[in-house]
Design a protein around this motif. Structure first.
Motif, PDB file in Angstrom:
ATOM      1  N   UNK A 165       2.391   3.195  -8.196  1.00  0.00           N
ATOM      2  CA  UNK A 165       2.676   3.659  -6.826  1.00  0.00           C
ATOM      3  C   UNK A 165       2.685   2.527  -5.797  1.00  0.00           C
ATOM      4  N   UNK A 166       2.192   1.340  -6.196  1.00  0.00           N
ATOM      5  CA  UNK A 166       2.163   0.191  -5.269  1.00  0.00           C
ATOM      6  C   UNK A 166       3.432  -0.651  -5.330  1.00  0.00           C
ATOM      7  N   UNK A 167       4.233  -0.432  -6.350  1.00  0.00           N
ATOM      8  CA  UNK A 167       5.452  -1.222  -6.511  1.00  0.00           C
ATOM      9  C   UNK A 167       6.638  -0.333  -6.148  1.00  0.00           C
ATOM     10  N   UNK A 168       7.184  -0.597  -4.961  1.00  0.00           N
ATOM     11  CA  UNK A 168       8.130   0.359  -4.378  1.00  0.00           C
ATOM     12  C   UNK A 168       9.481  -0.284  -4.066  1.00  0.00           C
ATOM     13  N   UNK A 169      10.463   0.578  -3.914  1.00  0.00           N
ATOM     14  CA  UNK A 169      11.810   0.117  -3.575  1.00  0.00           C
ATOM     15  C   UNK A 169      12.440   1.092  -2.602  1.00  0.00           C
TER      16      UNK A 169
ATOM     17  N   UNK B 100       0.812  -1.201   0.000  1.00  0.00           N
ATOM     18  CA  UNK B 100       0.000   0.000   0.000  1.00  0.00           C
ATOM     19  C   UNK B 100       0.858   1.269   0.000  1.00  0.00           C
ATOM     20  N   UNK B 101       0.582   2.175  -0.964  1.00  0.00           N
ATOM     21  CA  UNK B 101       1.408   3.382  -1.072  1.00  0.00           C
ATOM     22  C   UNK B 101       1.213   4.369   0.086  1.00  0.00           C
ATOM     23  N   UNK B 102       0.203   4.109   0.946  1.00  0.00           N
ATOM     24  CA  UNK B 102       0.046   4.984   2.110  1.00  0.00           C
ATOM     25  C   UNK B 102       0.848   4.465   3.308  1.00  0.00           C
ATOM     26  N   UNK B 103       1.361   3.255   3.195  1.00  0.00           N
ATOM     27  CA  UNK B 103       2.039   2.650   4.349  1.00  0.00           C
ATOM     28  C   UNK B 103       3.567   2.649   4.211  1.00  0.00           C
ATOM     29  N   UNK B 104       4.074   2.098   3.114  1.00  0.00           N
ATOM     30  CA  UNK B 104       5.517   1.843   3.014  1.00  0.00           C
ATOM     31  C   UNK B 104       6.396   3.092   2.860  1.00  0.00           C
ATOM     32  N   UNK B 105       5.904   4.176   2.283  1.00  0.00           N
ATOM     33  CA  UNK B 105       6.774   5.355   2.169  1.00  0.00           C
ATOM     34  C   UNK B 105       7.316   5.848   3.516  1.00  0.00           C
ATOM     35  N   UNK B 106       6.573   5.585   4.599  1.00  0.00           N
ATOM     36  CA  UNK B 106       7.091   6.041   5.902  1.00  0.00           C
ATOM     37  C   UNK B 106       8.352   5.275   6.336  1.00  0.00           C
ATOM     38  N   UNK B 107       8.633   4.181   5.638  1.00  0.00           N
ATOM     39  CA  UNK B 107       9.861   3.421   5.924  1.00  0.00           C
ATOM     40  C   UNK B 107      10.904   3.614   4.821  1.00  0.00           C
TER      41      UNK B 107
ATOM     42  N   UNK C 171      10.304   3.825   1.408  1.00  0.00           N
ATOM     43  CA  UNK C 171      10.011   3.281   0.071  1.00  0.00           C
ATOM     44  C   UNK C 171       9.446   4.360  -0.851  1.00  0.00           C
ATOM     45  N   UNK C 172       9.891   4.301  -2.100  1.00  0.00           N
ATOM     46  CA  UNK C 172       9.386   5.201  -3.152  1.00  0.00           C
ATOM     47  C   UNK C 172       9.104   4.327  -4.376  1.00  0.00           C
ATOM     48  N   UNK C 173       8.365   4.845  -5.359  1.00  0.00           N
ATOM     49  CA  UNK C 173       8.077   4.003  -6.526  1.00  0.00           C
ATOM     50  C   UNK C 173       9.352   3.430  -7.163  1.00  0.00           C
ATOM     51  N   UNK C 174       9.331   2.117  -7.397  1.00  0.00           N
ATOM     52  CA  UNK C 174      10.503   1.449  -7.982  1.00  0.00           C
ATOM     53  C   UNK C 174      10.782   1.976  -9.385  1.00  0.00           C
ATOM     54  N   UNK C 175       9.741   2.532 -10.004  1.00  0.00           N
ATOM     55  CA  UNK C 175       9.906   3.085 -11.357  1.00  0.00           C
ATOM     56  C   UNK C 175      10.909   4.247 -11.367  1.00  0.00           C
ATOM     57  N   UNK C 176      11.178   4.844 -10.207  1.00  0.00           N
ATOM     58  CA  UNK C 176      12.206   5.895 -10.124  1.00  0.00           C
ATOM     59  C   UNK C 176      13.555   5.402 -10.642  1.00  0.00           C
TER      60      UNK C 176
END
Ligand SMILES: CC(C)(COP(=O)(O)OP(=O)(O)OC[C@H]1O[C@@H](n2cnc3c(N)ncnc32)[C@H](O)[C@@H]1OP(=O)(O)O)[C@@H](O)C(=O)NCCC(=O)NCCS
Length: 173
Positions: A145-149, A119-126, A128-133
């Motif tokens: 936005x759900x696939x993060x790294x 969930x993009x509302x949860x992992x960014x606080x640790x 995580x940002x979009x893996x597409x970056x």
């Protein structure tokens, strides 16, 4: 609340199964197979014993996290998941503690990055940002936005891009 995060032991396996099943029971996007996935991954080449962690409250297992080895082209990374906390204890920081401890151990083991589908509302606080970056893509259709790294070691994904290769056990039933 005294939460202890520790590596899973053999004797924990059936409790972990129940905790994962319970955690995902009412989750909309669940396929109902997460508890079996954990068992499959435990027997896979992607399994790292130090990165299957339980959260204990007063000696009782109330949460679990797993990080498994993945490849992004020839680069080794980690996938976070499944992550499970028993429903009655949601929102008390247990999931966060499992993630943070997992990151710390992973870094000490020499891993430089982690991928998560979540969930993009949860992992960014640790972190995580979009893996597409980085041009890192999932091997299936998923909202960007759900696939993060995240980088455990700064710059570790700098020249990494391509499609993530998960353990084959992710796709079995
Ligand atoms: C996701 C999960 C592990 C989080 O565990 P937790 O111990 O409740 O999480 P924490 O207490 O560390 O964090 C709680 C915060 O995360 C938010 N959060 C948790 N799950 C979320 C989700 N799926 N989407 C958006 N936000 C979420 C909560 O709203 C809360 O926000 P707040 O701090 O602003 O109040 C837990 O909710 C769970 O087991 N869910 C069912 C299984 C699941 O969906 N696993 C993750 C798959 S990606």
């Amino acid at each position: 609340m005294n939460i202890v995060i520790r590596q899973e032991q053999e004797k924990d396996i059936s409790t972990i199964y129940s905790v994962v099943k319970l955690a995902f029971e009412k989750v909309e996007h669940s396929d109902g197979d997460e508890q079996n996935l954990v068992n499959r991954l435990r027997n896979s080449e992607a399994f790292i014993p130090e990165l299957s962690l339980v959260a204990e409250l007063d000696g009782e297992i109330v949460g679990h996290i797993l990080f498994t080895k993945i490849k992004i082209c020839e680069n080794i990374s980690l996938a976070l998941g499944p992550l499970s906390v028993v429903p009655e204890l949601h929102g008390k920081g247990i999931g966060g503690k499992l993630i943070i401890k997992g990151h710390e151990i992973a870094k000490n083991l020499g891993f430089g990055s982690v991928i998560v589908l979540g969930h993009p509302a949860y992992y960014p606080r640790f972190g995580y940002v979009p893996a597409s970056n980085w041009g890192i893509k999932a091997p299936f259709e998923v909202p960007d936005e759900c696939f993060m790294a995240m980088e455990l070691i700064e710059g570790s994904l700098k020249s990494v891009s391509g499609i993530v290769q998960y353990a084959k056990e992710f796709f079995e039933r």
